[in-house]
Design an enzyme around this catalytic site. Structure first.
Site, PDB file in Angstrom:
ATOM      1  N   GLU A  69       6.490  -4.964  29.720  1.00  0.00           N
ATOM      2  CA  GLU A  69       7.636  -4.640  30.566  1.00  0.00           C
ATOM      3  C   GLU A  69       8.891  -5.393  30.126  1.00  0.00           C
ATOM      4  OE1 GLU A  69       3.986  -3.495  32.657  1.00  0.00           O
ATOM      5  OE2 GLU A  69       4.614  -5.334  31.652  1.00  0.00           O
ATOM      6  N   HIS A 138      -1.323  -5.025  42.881  1.00  0.00           N
ATOM      7  CA  HIS A 138      -0.955  -3.623  42.676  1.00  0.00           C
ATOM      8  C   HIS A 138      -0.628  -2.906  43.985  1.00  0.00           C
ATOM      9  CE1 HIS A 138      -3.228  -4.589  39.033  1.00  0.00           C
ATOM     10  NE2 HIS A 138      -2.694  -3.545  38.448  1.00  0.00           N
TER      11      HIS A 138
END
Length: 341
Positions: A69, A138
């Site tokens: 990322e 998550h």
């Protein structure tokens, strides 16, 4: 012709379909728009956020990236500063921590740090939310984390109609936009959505201005301010409480930055009672900010206040424990009843 127009307006789409439709339209009209992220090309995004785009636009504009990322969000910032309009996807908003410098210190601040010499017209999309047992890394929403730092706009659709209009606006905006979509609302087969997010969506393009909340249900007794998945849970609570004679107004913020304070205040002036609901952590979050904006402006306008949010703990993996911490319709009903005289 009238029959054709009526069919166009009344066609329904899932939230993922509506997002993709807006992205495809913008990509056809502007070659500087491209999409990058993990599993967004061949797979079509694990939440169908790019389904079908690879076939039309190819790998130069729908790009799978390595699991880094830091690198690809940094690349998106650079591309935006050079005049392109990238859309970079965080597969889960929780991964924001990996690229915190790129988001907080570059994407959000480079226009300011350059004295206005560069703009950063990029969209950072991110899947948010729990309710499907994917544990503490998550399942977060982190609305407050993104809304807290100056320099970027933050939007959260709750319906397909809003998802399309907000996406068009986000891609065209000259500032960086964080576009946070709840995975439970996307309408994908393996993660059923509640009733509500699949709505009529016009085929023609349209925009929804940022800073424009939507009154999803009018009422006179209490105001519920919320966003994302909890718009639908609040609407369910409102329908159930209507049977008890409690008339609930439900406001969908749609945009956190900018925040539509006027719509909230007008509603609270009418009802005198406020319940703020979201799926972020309770401390230092959106619920506290909404209440503060109302109370500091006119303390006398509010007779009762409640808030409903995630307690300050990591979101559990086990389904019964996750269900306990993520607010549901019954939690919202309880909070609304608590404001009644």
């Amino acid at each position: 012709m009238a029959q054709q127009q009526r069919q166009t307006v009344e066609r329904t789409r899932t939230m993922s379909d509506a997002m993709v439709e807006a992205i495809a339209t913008e990509m056809r009209e502007n070659e500087e728009v491209f999409y990058m992220g993990e599993d967004v090309a061949d797979y079509g995004g694990i939440f169908d956020s790019t389904e079908g785009l690879l076939e039309e636009f190819g790998r130069d504009r729908i790009m799978d990236v390595p699991i880094s990322e830091t690198s690809y969000i940094g690349a998106a910032v650079g591309a935006a500063q050079e005049g392109m309009r990238p859309i970079a996807e965080l597969m889960f908003v929780d991964f924001f921590g990996v690229a915190m410098d790129q988001i907080y210190n570059q994407m959000a601040k480079n226009t300011y740090m350059s004295g206005g010499a560069v703009n950063v017209p990029m969209v950072l999309t991110a899947a948010v939310g729990g309710t499907y047992n994917d544990a503490a890394q998550h399942s977060q929403t982190l609305y407050g984390t993104f809304a807290h730092v100056p320099g970027m706009k933050v939007v959260v659709p709750s319906t397909a109609y809003d998802a399309k209009g907000l996406m068009h606006n986000a891609i065209r905006d000259d500032d960086p936009v964080a576009y946070m979509f709840h995975k439970r609302l996307m309408g994908i087969g393996w993660l059923p959505a509640p009733d509500g997010p699949k709505t009529a969506v016009p085929e023609t393009e349209y925009t929804i201005p940022f800073g424009s909340a939507d009154v999803k249900r009018e009422g006179d007794d209490v105001t519920v301010v919320t966003l994302g998945l909890h718009v639908h849970r609040a609407l369910d609570a409102a329908e159930r409480l209507a049977e008890e004679g409690i008339d609930v107004e439900v406001i969908d913020l749609r945009s956190l930055v900018p925040l539509d304070e006027e719509t909230i205040r007008e509603s609270v002036d009418k009802t005198g009672r406020l319940v703020a609901v979201d799926e972020d952590y309770q401390s230092f979050g959106v619920t506290g900010e909404v209440i503060t904006r109302v109370v500091e402006d006119d303390p006398g306008s509010v007779e009762a206040v409640e808030r409903v949010a995630i307690p300050d703990i990591p979101i559990p993996y086990a389904r019964p424990m996750e269900n306990e911490v993520v607010p549901d319709s019954e939690d919202i009903q309880e909070a609304i009843r608590a404001t009644e005289p």
